[in-house]
Design an enzyme around this catalytic site. Structure first.
Site, PDB file in Angstrom:
ATOM      1  N   VAL A  19       5.575 -40.952 -38.967  1.00 55.79           N
ATOM      2  CA  VAL A  19       4.532 -41.013 -37.990  1.00 55.79           C
ATOM      3  C   VAL A  19       3.079 -39.952 -38.319  1.00 55.79           C
ATOM      4  O   VAL A  19       2.431 -40.396 -37.508  1.00 55.79           O
ATOM      5  CB  VAL A  19       5.180 -40.956 -36.601  1.00 55.79           C
ATOM      6  N   LYS A  66      12.925 -37.478 -44.442  1.00 58.31           N
ATOM      7  CA  LYS A  66      14.421 -37.828 -44.230  1.00 58.31           C
ATOM      8  C   LYS A  66      15.106 -38.192 -45.622  1.00 58.31           C
ATOM      9  O   LYS A  66      16.118 -37.973 -45.880  1.00 58.31           O
ATOM     10  CB  LYS A  66      14.267 -39.156 -43.387  1.00 58.31           C
ATOM     11  N   TYR A  88      11.682 -48.336 -40.820  1.00 58.03           N
ATOM     12  CA  TYR A  88      12.251 -48.402 -39.760  1.00 58.03           C
ATOM     13  C   TYR A  88      12.666 -49.806 -39.499  1.00 58.03           C
ATOM     14  O   TYR A  88      13.280 -50.488 -40.252  1.00 58.03           O
ATOM     15  CB  TYR A  88      11.271 -48.053 -38.558  1.00 58.03           C
ATOM     16  N   SER A  99       8.675 -38.425 -40.917  1.00 58.82           N
ATOM     17  CA  SER A  99       9.826 -39.131 -41.197  1.00 58.82           C
ATOM     18  C   SER A  99       9.936 -39.465 -42.856  1.00 58.82           C
ATOM     19  O   SER A  99      11.013 -39.811 -43.615  1.00 58.82           O
ATOM     20  CB  SER A  99      10.126 -40.583 -40.895  1.00 58.82           C
ATOM     21  N   TYR A 107      15.377 -29.504 -38.488  1.00 65.84           N
ATOM     22  CA  TYR A 107      14.554 -30.821 -38.411  1.00 65.84           C
ATOM     23  C   TYR A 107      12.909 -30.845 -38.079  1.00 65.84           C
ATOM     24  O   TYR A 107      12.196 -31.455 -38.882  1.00 65.84           O
ATOM     25  CB  TYR A 107      15.395 -31.787 -37.662  1.00 65.84           C
TER      26      TYR A 107
HETATM   27  N1  GLN Z   1       9.243 -35.792 -36.257  1.00 63.92           N
HETATM   28  C1  GLN Z   1       9.190 -37.387 -36.084  1.00 63.92           C
HETATM   29  C2  GLN Z   1      10.336 -37.450 -34.853  1.00 63.92           C
HETATM   30  O1  GLN Z   1      11.191 -36.961 -34.964  1.00 63.92           O
HETATM   31  C3  GLN Z   1       9.565 -38.009 -37.031  1.00 63.92           C
HETATM   32  C4  GLN Z   1       9.588 -39.466 -36.656  1.00 63.92           C
HETATM   33  C5  GLN Z   1       8.952 -40.563 -37.662  1.00 63.92           C
HETATM   34  O2  GLN Z   1       7.961 -39.947 -38.389  1.00 63.92           O
HETATM   35  N2  GLN Z   1       9.399 -41.879 -37.384  1.00 63.92           N
HETATM   36  O3  GLN Z   1       9.748 -38.258 -33.875  1.00 63.92           O
END
Ligand code: GLN
Length: 304
Positions: A258, A63, A240, A60, A188
């Site tokens: 993550v 993002k 988050y 993420s 993505y």
């Molecule tokens: N690639 C992960 C997902 O889409 C990214 C989510 C994250 O880092 N929180 O689930």
């Protein structure tokens, strides 16, 4: 500064035992839960300590880059029409929208639904060109042209990412996106699999900390308006559904992933990159958050 960071790192190492490495993307299970590394850029010195040479996937943390490119390619109005700016208060992969219709204003660029939607706004002919444009932006801002994609993580996520697949098809079902869903998911998933070091994400954070300029050369790398937009979003929902607590305890705009990364933007001052893959229940690095909390207190870095 170096001594302080060294001390904070050794004090916070124990918090790696409080979390768990992400396993819903099978390839991420291979990370070593006790790793903790940091790179702090800005001020008079560059400090890299701990497991700072380990590479990890952005997840993420990419993002904000997707948001940035969507803004640069389309302008603010189009981006905001597709994807809102308010915190959802829900987990990053939530797809229970039964309490309200799925509309742009109900998601934001830091939850999966928002980030996948924004991939459709990245300029370029097909999935490959869109991804390459995003990849070049990441390389440029991190000042590292040798960054690669972790193909094993990419395949692992593509094979198992059915929750994201469901989210993307839901976006299409609600008429929010109109494109080949599998192509967009490929952009993505590949973006999430970009493999970086603490220094790479600290460099990106440093540019955001200086409103889009390279602090050394003064060159404008991103329009100031969009740099502020992205940084504000990080302050609101970068951690988050743990963003409120993080704002109180740390007070630094930041984005976690993550894979164990945290990219922290200290406006006007520093870019910080942390890697520590043990995560709390919300998906934030347990030791990483503690390190930032202590650094923020010791150096008075909270923006609030
Ligand atoms: N690639 C992960 C997902 O889409 C990214 C989510 C994250 O880092 N929180 O689930």
């Amino acid at each position: 500064m170096r001594e302080l960071i060294e001390k904070v790192l050794s004090e916070c190492k124990k918090y790696t035992a409080d979390g768990r490495v992400a396993d819903y993307i099978p390839e991420l299970k291979k990370a070593c839960p006790a790793d903790l590394g940091i790179c702090v850029l800005g001020g008079s010195e560059t400090v890299e300590l701990g497991d700072c040479d380990k590479r990890f996937t952005m997840q993420s943390v990419v993002k904000p880059m997707i948001l940035l490119l969507a803004l640069m390619d389309n302008g603010r109005e189009t981006v905001e029409r597709l994807c809102g700016v308010e915190a959802t208060g829900k987990p990053f992969d939530a797809f229970n929208y039964s309490d309200m219709a799925l509309r742009g204003e109900h998601i934001n660029p830091m939850v999966n639904a928002g980030a996948i939607a924004l991939c459709t706004l990245i300029g370029g002919e097909g999935k490959d060109e869109k991804f390459e444009r995003l990849f070049s932006l990441v390389k440029r801002l991190s000042k590292n042209q040798s960054i690669t994609v972790d193909e094993a993580v990419f395949r692992s996520e593509r094979e198992t990412g059915n929750k994201n697949r469901a989210l993307a098809y839901m976006l299409k079902a609600y008429g929010m996106i109109d494109c080949d869903v599998e192509d967009m998911l490929e952009v993505y998933f590949k973006a999430c699999s970009i493999s970086v070091s603490c220094k790479d994400i600290a460099n990106i954070a440093l540019v955001l900390a200086h409103r889009g300029r390279d602090p050394e050369s003064g060159e404008e790398l991103i329009p100031a308006e969009y740099s502020r937009y992205v940084t504000a979003i990080l302050a609101i929902c970068g951690m988050y559904d743990g963003s409120g607590e993080f704002a109180l305890r740390v007070g630094i705009p930041a984005k976690s992933g993550v894979g164990g990364g945290i990219m922290a933007v200290v406006p006007g001052k520093m870019g910080i990159g942390i890697y520590s893959p043990s995560l709390d229940k919300k998906g934030n690095s347990t030791a990483g958050v503690k390190v930032l909390e202590r650094l923020s207190a010791a150096l008075d870095l909270s923006i609030f």
